[in-house]
Design a protein around this motif. Structure first.
Motif, short mmCIF file in Angstrom:
data_model
loop_
_atom_site.label_atom_id
_atom_site.label_comp_id
_atom_site.label_asym_id
_atom_site.label_seq_id
_atom_site.Cartn_x
_atom_site.Cartn_y
_atom_site.Cartn_z
N VAL A 179 0.72 -1.29 0.00
CA VAL A 179 0.17 0.13 0.23
C VAL A 179 0.76 1.05 -0.07
O VAL A 179 1.40 1.68 1.10
CB VAL A 179 -0.94 0.06 1.24
N GLN A 180 0.83 1.84 -1.27
CA GLN A 180 1.47 3.62 -1.10
C GLN A 180 0.08 4.64 -1.26
O GLN A 180 -0.71 4.60 -1.27
CB GLN A 180 2.45 3.75 -1.93
N LEU A 181 1.00 5.96 -0.02
CA LEU A 181 0.13 6.94 0.37
C LEU A 181 0.72 7.69 -0.07
O LEU A 181 1.90 8.50 0.50
CB LEU A 181 -0.62 6.90 1.55
N GLN A 182 0.38 8.75 -1.12
CA GLN A 182 0.89 9.76 -1.42
C GLN A 182 0.19 11.23 -1.07
O GLN A 182 -0.71 11.38 -1.55
CB GLN A 182 1.33 10.24 -3.02
N ALA A 183 0.96 11.97 -0.36
CA ALA A 183 0.15 13.16 0.44
C ALA A 183 0.55 14.35 -0.35
O ALA A 183 2.10 14.26 -0.56
CB ALA A 183 0.06 13.45 1.73
N SER A 184 0.10 15.62 -0.95
CA SER A 184 0.33 16.66 -1.42
C SER A 184 -0.62 17.55 -1.47
O SER A 184 -1.99 17.58 -0.39
CB SER A 184 -0.35 16.29 -2.57
N ILE A 208 -9.79 6.03 6.07
CA ILE A 208 -8.94 6.80 5.30
C ILE A 208 -8.76 8.05 6.17
O ILE A 208 -10.26 8.39 6.50
CB ILE A 208 -9.21 6.55 4.02
N GLY A 209 -7.41 8.31 7.10
CA GLY A 209 -8.08 9.46 7.96
C GLY A 209 -6.54 10.84 7.42
O GLY A 209 -6.27 10.03 6.80
N TRP A 210 -6.68 11.75 8.13
CA TRP A 210 -5.50 12.99 8.28
C TRP A 210 -4.71 12.76 9.55
O TRP A 210 -6.70 13.40 10.31
CB TRP A 210 -6.52 13.69 7.65
N TYR A 211 -3.93 13.06 9.70
CA TYR A 211 -3.30 13.20 10.59
C TYR A 211 -2.38 14.62 10.91
O TYR A 211 -2.21 15.02 9.71
CB TYR A 211 -2.71 12.13 11.42
N ARG A 212 -2.10 14.78 11.93
CA ARG A 212 -1.22 16.03 11.74
C ARG A 212 -0.69 16.00 13.05
O ARG A 212 -1.04 15.50 14.53
CB ARG A 212 -1.72 17.40 11.66
N GLN A 213 0.94 16.73 13.35
CA GLN A 213 1.71 16.77 14.42
C GLN A 213 2.17 17.89 14.10
O GLN A 213 3.60 18.37 13.11
CB GLN A 213 2.87 15.50 14.07
N ALA A 214 2.29 18.81 15.36
CA ALA A 214 3.45 19.75 15.46
C ALA A 214 4.07 19.71 15.84
O ALA A 214 4.13 19.31 16.67
CB ALA A 214 2.29 20.97 15.66
N ALA A 243 1.32 22.08 11.18
CA ALA A 243 1.54 20.82 11.31
C ALA A 243 1.63 20.47 10.22
O ALA A 243 2.20 21.02 8.78
CB ALA A 243 0.91 20.55 12.44
N VAL A 244 2.94 19.08 10.56
CA VAL A 244 2.69 18.70 9.35
C VAL A 244 1.58 17.22 9.27
O VAL A 244 1.17 16.96 10.25
CB VAL A 244 3.84 17.34 9.50
N TYR A 245 1.07 17.16 7.63
CA TYR A 245 -0.32 16.61 7.74
C TYR A 245 0.14 14.96 6.80
O TYR A 245 0.86 15.28 5.87
CB TYR A 245 -1.06 17.63 7.18
N TYR A 246 -0.54 14.17 7.47
CA TYR A 246 0.32 12.85 7.36
C TYR A 246 -1.83 12.28 6.91
O TYR A 246 -2.76 12.20 7.46
CB TYR A 246 0.66 11.97 8.30
N CYS A 247 -1.21 10.63 5.80
CA CYS A 247 -2.68 10.44 5.48
C CYS A 247 -2.03 8.98 6.18
O CYS A 247 -1.54 8.69 5.99
CB CYS A 247 -3.17 9.90 4.35
N ASN A 248 -3.79 8.43 6.52
CA ASN A 248 -3.45 6.66 7.08
C ASN A 248 -4.51 5.77 6.33
O ASN A 248 -6.15 6.69 6.16
CB ASN A 248 -3.35 6.84 8.42
N ALA A 249 -4.12 4.69 5.94
CA ALA A 249 -5.66 3.76 5.58
C ALA A 249 -5.38 2.60 6.56
O ALA A 249 -4.18 2.32 6.61
CB ALA A 249 -4.99 4.34 4.02
N VAL A 250 -6.21 2.18 6.52
CA VAL A 250 -6.82 1.46 7.59
C VAL A 250 -6.64 0.35 6.68
O VAL A 250 -8.00 -0.36 5.95
CB VAL A 250 -7.66 1.49 9.04
N LEU A 251 -6.25 -1.13 6.17
CA LEU A 251 -6.34 -1.93 5.33
C LEU A 251 -6.64 -3.42 5.85
O LEU A 251 -5.36 -3.73 6.54
CB LEU A 251 -6.06 -2.81 4.33
N ASP A 252 -7.26 -4.22 6.23
CA ASP A 252 -7.20 -5.64 7.46
C ASP A 252 -6.43 -5.57 8.64
O ASP A 252 -5.70 -6.18 9.41
CB ASP A 252 -6.45 -6.45 6.55
N ARG A 253 -6.78 -4.49 9.79
CA ARG A 253 -6.26 -3.80 10.75
C ARG A 253 -5.06 -3.35 10.52
O ARG A 253 -4.72 -2.97 12.34
CB ARG A 253 -6.89 -4.59 11.79
N ILE A 254 -4.67 -3.69 9.70
CA ILE A 254 -3.19 -2.71 9.69
C ILE A 254 -3.88 -0.59 9.06
O ILE A 254 -3.88 -1.05 8.18
CB ILE A 254 -2.53 -3.60 9.28
N GLY A 255 -2.20 -0.54 9.93
CA GLY A 255 -2.50 0.80 9.06
C GLY A 255 -1.34 1.46 8.38
O GLY A 255 -0.27 0.85 9.04
#
Length: 114
Positions: free
Chosen positions: A1-6, A33-39, A90-102
């Motif tokens: 799984v590859q996720l590309q944020a822009s 699928i979610g967006w997270y951030r870290q300041a 912040a830095v924003y990250y996307c996260n996707a959950v598939l078969d209980r794996i993020g």
């Protein structure tokens, strides 16, 4: 799984930005699928998420300002951010959950400053 944020960048307070998370393969297979951030100096926090059934969830701090959406045809999940505040920086990250794996994409920097 590859996720590309822009879509990150520098914006003045009150401005808008639209983040996009492109996934490899069809996004309809992901449960959530979610967006997270870290300041700097802070823990990573959930900003918004959307389920396979298009249910949405938002952090209280962004309710009414941010909107998450998914486009199954383009395999993207977008985060429209309006009325941005300096505390949204912040830095924003996307996260996707598939078969209980993020799975995480690389981050995209959002800076709100005058």
């Amino acid at each position: 799984v590859q996720l590309q944020a822009s879509g990150g960048g520098l914006v003045q307070p009150g401005g808008s930005l639209r983040l996009s998370c492109a996934a490899s393969g069809t996004i309809s297979r992901f449960k959530t699928i979610g967006w997270y951030r870290q300041a700097p100096g802070k823990s990573r926090e959930l900003v918004a998420s959307i389920t396979r059934g298009f249910g949405t969830n938002y952090a209280d701090s962004v309710k009414g300002r941010f909107t998450i959406s998914r486009d199954n045809g383009k395999n993207t999940v977008n985060l429209q951010m309006n009325s941005l505040k300096p505390e949204d920086t912040a830095v924003y990250y996307c996260n996707a959950v598939l078969d209980r794996i993020g799975y995480w994409g690389q981050g995209t920097q959002v800076t709100v400053s005058s």
